[in-house]
Write a protein that holds these residues in place. Structure first.
Motif, mmCIF file in Angstrom:
data_model
loop_
_atom_site.group_PDB
_atom_site.id
_atom_site.type_symbol
_atom_site.label_atom_id
_atom_site.label_comp_id
_atom_site.label_asym_id
_atom_site.label_seq_id
_atom_site.Cartn_x
_atom_site.Cartn_y
_atom_site.Cartn_z
ATOM 1 N N GLY A 51 0.651 -1.226 -0.108
ATOM 2 C CA GLY A 51 -0.065 0.325 -0.043
ATOM 3 C C GLY A 51 0.986 1.264 -0.053
ATOM 4 N N TRP A 52 2.007 1.128 -0.580
ATOM 5 C CA TRP A 52 2.951 2.367 -0.686
ATOM 6 C C TRP A 52 2.983 3.033 -1.924
ATOM 7 C CZ3 TRP A 52 7.575 -0.596 2.183
ATOM 8 C CH2 TRP A 52 7.203 -1.031 3.190
ATOM 9 N N GLY A 53 3.517 4.312 -2.079
ATOM 10 C CA GLY A 53 3.773 4.917 -3.232
ATOM 11 C C GLY A 53 5.162 4.617 -3.563
ATOM 12 N N LEU A 54 5.814 5.360 -4.360
ATOM 13 C CA LEU A 54 7.411 5.064 -4.538
ATOM 14 C C LEU A 54 8.126 6.556 -4.907
ATOM 15 C CD1 LEU A 54 10.008 3.405 -4.757
ATOM 16 C CD2 LEU A 54 9.433 3.442 -7.356
ATOM 17 N N ASP A 55 8.603 6.985 -3.977
ATOM 18 C CA ASP A 55 9.177 8.567 -4.060
ATOM 19 C C ASP A 55 10.637 8.484 -4.605
ATOM 20 O OD1 ASP A 55 7.023 10.041 -2.387
ATOM 21 O OD2 ASP A 55 7.657 8.334 -1.061
ATOM 22 N N LEU A 56 11.408 7.817 -4.456
ATOM 23 C CA LEU A 56 12.890 7.662 -5.079
ATOM 24 C C LEU A 56 13.444 6.310 -5.503
ATOM 25 C CD1 LEU A 56 14.748 9.471 -2.108
ATOM 26 C CD2 LEU A 56 14.068 10.399 -4.065
ATOM 27 N N ILE A 57 14.074 6.368 -6.501
ATOM 28 C CA ILE A 57 14.738 5.164 -7.195
ATOM 29 C C ILE A 57 16.412 5.546 -6.897
ATOM 30 C CG2 ILE A 57 15.276 3.885 -9.093
ATOM 31 C CD1 ILE A 57 12.426 4.567 -10.236
ATOM 32 N N LEU A 58 16.988 4.631 -5.964
ATOM 33 C CA LEU A 58 18.335 4.790 -5.785
ATOM 34 C C LEU A 58 19.103 3.694 -6.653
ATOM 35 C CD1 LEU A 58 18.280 4.971 -2.000
ATOM 36 C CD2 LEU A 58 17.951 6.752 -3.538
ATOM 37 N N ASN A 59 19.793 4.177 -7.820
ATOM 38 C CA ASN A 59 20.507 3.201 -8.728
ATOM 39 C C ASN A 59 21.871 3.248 -8.159
ATOM 40 O OD1 ASN A 59 18.670 4.491 -11.387
ATOM 41 N ND2 ASN A 59 18.663 2.377 -10.529
ATOM 42 N N THR A 60 22.454 2.042 -8.094
ATOM 43 C CA THR A 60 23.783 1.691 -7.669
ATOM 44 C C THR A 60 24.882 1.783 -9.048
ATOM 45 O OG1 THR A 60 23.665 -0.759 -7.902
ATOM 46 C CG2 THR A 60 23.310 0.387 -5.742
ATOM 47 N N ARG A 76 5.111 5.389 -13.677
ATOM 48 C CA ARG A 76 3.651 5.086 -12.945
ATOM 49 C C ARG A 76 3.630 5.913 -11.464
ATOM 50 N NH1 ARG A 76 1.473 -0.770 -10.212
ATOM 51 N NH2 ARG A 76 -0.194 0.304 -8.773
ATOM 52 N N PHE A 77 4.730 6.025 -10.813
ATOM 53 C CA PHE A 77 4.668 6.649 -9.693
ATOM 54 C C PHE A 77 5.117 7.891 -9.427
ATOM 55 C CE2 PHE A 77 5.113 1.980 -9.004
ATOM 56 C CZ PHE A 77 3.884 1.905 -8.078
ATOM 57 N N GLY A 78 5.709 8.486 -10.291
ATOM 58 C CA GLY A 78 6.607 9.792 -10.349
ATOM 59 C C GLY A 78 7.689 9.992 -9.348
ATOM 60 N N ALA A 79 8.381 8.735 -9.391
ATOM 61 C CA ALA A 79 9.475 8.805 -8.374
ATOM 62 C C ALA A 79 10.840 9.539 -9.079
ATOM 63 C CB ALA A 79 10.099 7.211 -8.334
ATOM 64 N N GLN A 80 11.430 10.234 -8.372
ATOM 65 C CA GLN A 80 12.806 10.802 -8.574
ATOM 66 C C GLN A 80 13.869 9.735 -8.775
ATOM 67 O OE1 GLN A 80 14.667 13.377 -5.942
ATOM 68 N NE2 GLN A 80 15.467 14.618 -7.319
ATOM 69 N N ILE A 81 14.512 9.737 -9.922
ATOM 70 C CA ILE A 81 15.634 8.753 -9.994
ATOM 71 C C ILE A 81 16.938 9.393 -9.503
ATOM 72 C CG2 ILE A 81 17.053 7.188 -11.917
ATOM 73 C CD1 ILE A 81 14.314 7.027 -13.289
ATOM 74 N N ILE A 82 17.889 8.758 -8.741
ATOM 75 C CA ILE A 82 18.755 9.259 -8.369
ATOM 76 C C ILE A 82 20.090 8.156 -8.532
ATOM 77 C CG2 ILE A 82 20.329 9.798 -6.234
ATOM 78 C CD1 ILE A 82 17.684 10.760 -4.821
ATOM 79 N N GLY A 83 21.037 8.566 -9.456
ATOM 80 C CA GLY A 83 22.236 7.624 -9.835
ATOM 81 C C GLY A 83 23.533 7.978 -9.879
ATOM 82 N N PRO A 84 24.506 7.322 -10.052
ATOM 83 C CA PRO A 84 25.878 7.627 -10.066
ATOM 84 C C PRO A 84 26.234 8.442 -10.977
ATOM 85 C CG PRO A 84 25.833 5.491 -10.607
ATOM 86 C CD PRO A 84 24.430 5.866 -10.299
ATOM 87 N N SER A 85 26.982 9.661 -10.604
ATOM 88 C CA SER A 85 27.269 10.571 -11.475
ATOM 89 C C SER A 85 28.611 9.888 -12.598
ATOM 90 C CB SER A 85 28.039 11.955 -11.135
ATOM 91 O OG SER A 85 29.014 11.428 -10.090
ATOM 92 N N GLY A 86 29.081 8.985 -11.840
ATOM 93 C CA GLY A 86 30.312 8.254 -12.903
ATOM 94 C C GLY A 86 29.926 7.451 -14.046
ATOM 95 N N GLU A 87 28.657 7.209 -13.860
ATOM 96 C CA GLU A 87 28.139 6.667 -15.267
ATOM 97 C C GLU A 87 27.604 7.244 -16.353
ATOM 98 O OE1 GLU A 87 29.024 3.599 -14.526
ATOM 99 O OE2 GLU A 87 27.640 2.307 -13.137
ATOM 100 N N GLY A 88 27.951 8.372 -16.450
ATOM 101 C CA GLY A 88 27.522 9.165 -17.574
ATOM 102 C C GLY A 88 25.825 9.334 -17.620
ATOM 103 N N ASP A 89 25.695 9.066 -18.894
ATOM 104 C CA ASP A 89 24.266 9.161 -19.341
ATOM 105 C C ASP A 89 23.554 7.725 -19.479
ATOM 106 O OD1 ASP A 89 25.302 8.115 -21.525
ATOM 107 O OD2 ASP A 89 24.492 9.725 -22.829
ATOM 108 N N ARG A 90 24.214 6.835 -18.709
ATOM 109 C CA ARG A 90 23.783 5.381 -18.732
ATOM 110 C C ARG A 90 22.834 4.991 -17.873
ATOM 111 N NH1 ARG A 90 29.137 1.937 -19.345
ATOM 112 N NH2 ARG A 90 29.817 3.117 -17.554
#
Length: 260
Positions: A51-60, A76-90
């Motif tokens: 019964g939860w929404g999704l606020d953040l996606i934390l990519n490793t 679907r959820f409007g989550a903000q995606i956070i990921g490593p700067s060292g992966e460029g645009d991937r």
């Protein structure tokens, strides 16, 4: 499987063939994140069950079994995606790039980002220091570590050394259920290690019951994981590299695992 670490609740569930999905909820605010997106449908189904929404996606890191569900879940959820700067645009759909020393807030829970290159050049981990829990992606596995697809042995040993320096009671969540196979390899190296023998028995019992071997404590890994023990004299002696630098010992252990 659900566990709590102070204000943080972690829900763990299987995804794909051997990945795990992780939902993180800060109970005070109700804010929820997922660590990586191996399977958008499985993650959405678990969110619905809770019964939860999704606020953040934390990519490793950028590999598809860690980012493949990013865009569907964001839509679907409007989550903000956070990921490593060292992966460029991937990192698909990334909204915020983070690197070593940055912080990510989930309500009152603050995750510290550390760079851990080796498996990929931009791999990061997320640590909730107050709760003594971390999410290490494919840098460290129970009794193993990630294959060096992009980085060098020296980089990976430096990354693992960062994890080795964390408090021993830190609980670590890795992304895959590889422990049984890793146990077989660890045993093959021939180190006289009572803790490893005990862990092998524990892993066998858990897997026979269909139970996960993840998460694990850093203390257990320091005693049993051959890749973290490249600086241990008993491991160096076991593989015939008693005079070698730890990074060289690590490289040899990784080479043997790659062909095991």
């Amino acid at each position: 499987m659900k566990r709590t670490y102070g204000p943080l609740t972690v829900v763990q569930f299987p995804c794909l063939k051997d990945n795990y999905g992780f939902l993180l909820r800060e109970e005070g605010s109700g804010k929820t994140a997922c660590v990586d997106t191996p399977d958008a449908d499985a993650i959405a189904a678990e969110l619905d069950r809770q019964g939860w929404g999704l606020d953040l996606i934390l990519n490793t890191h950028w590999h598809f079994d860690h980012t493949g569900g990013n865009e569907a879940l964001k839509t679907r959820f409007g989550a903000q995606i956070i990921g490593p700067s060292g992966e460029g645009d991937r990192i698909p759909g990334r909204d915020r790039a983070v690197c070593d020393g940055d912080e990510v807030a989930l309500g009152d829970v603050i995750f510290r980002v550390i760079d851990t290159p080796g498996h990929t050049m931009g791999h990061i981990c997320y640590l909730f220091d107050e709760g003594h829990v971390g999410f290490v992606g494919d840098t460290l596995f129970s009794l193993g570590c990630g294959r060096l697809f992009e980085g060098s042995p020296e980089q990976m040993w430096a990354s693992l050394s960062k994890l080795k320096a964390l408090p021993a009671d830190m609980t670590l969540y890795c992304a895959h259920e590889y422990t049984a196979a890793n146990a077989t390899f660890a045993d093959s190296l021939g180190e006289e290690n009572a803790a490893l023998a005990a862990r092998i028995g524990e892993v066998k019992t858990l897997r026979e019951k269909g139970e996960p071997t993840v998460p694990m404590t850093l203390a257990t890994e320091l005693e049993t994981n051959p890749f973290l023990r490249a600086d241990a004299p008993s491991m160096q002696a076991a593989i015939g590299m008693g005079e070698a630098a730890p990074a060289e010992v690590f490289a040899e252990i990784r080479r043997r695992k790659d062909s095991f």
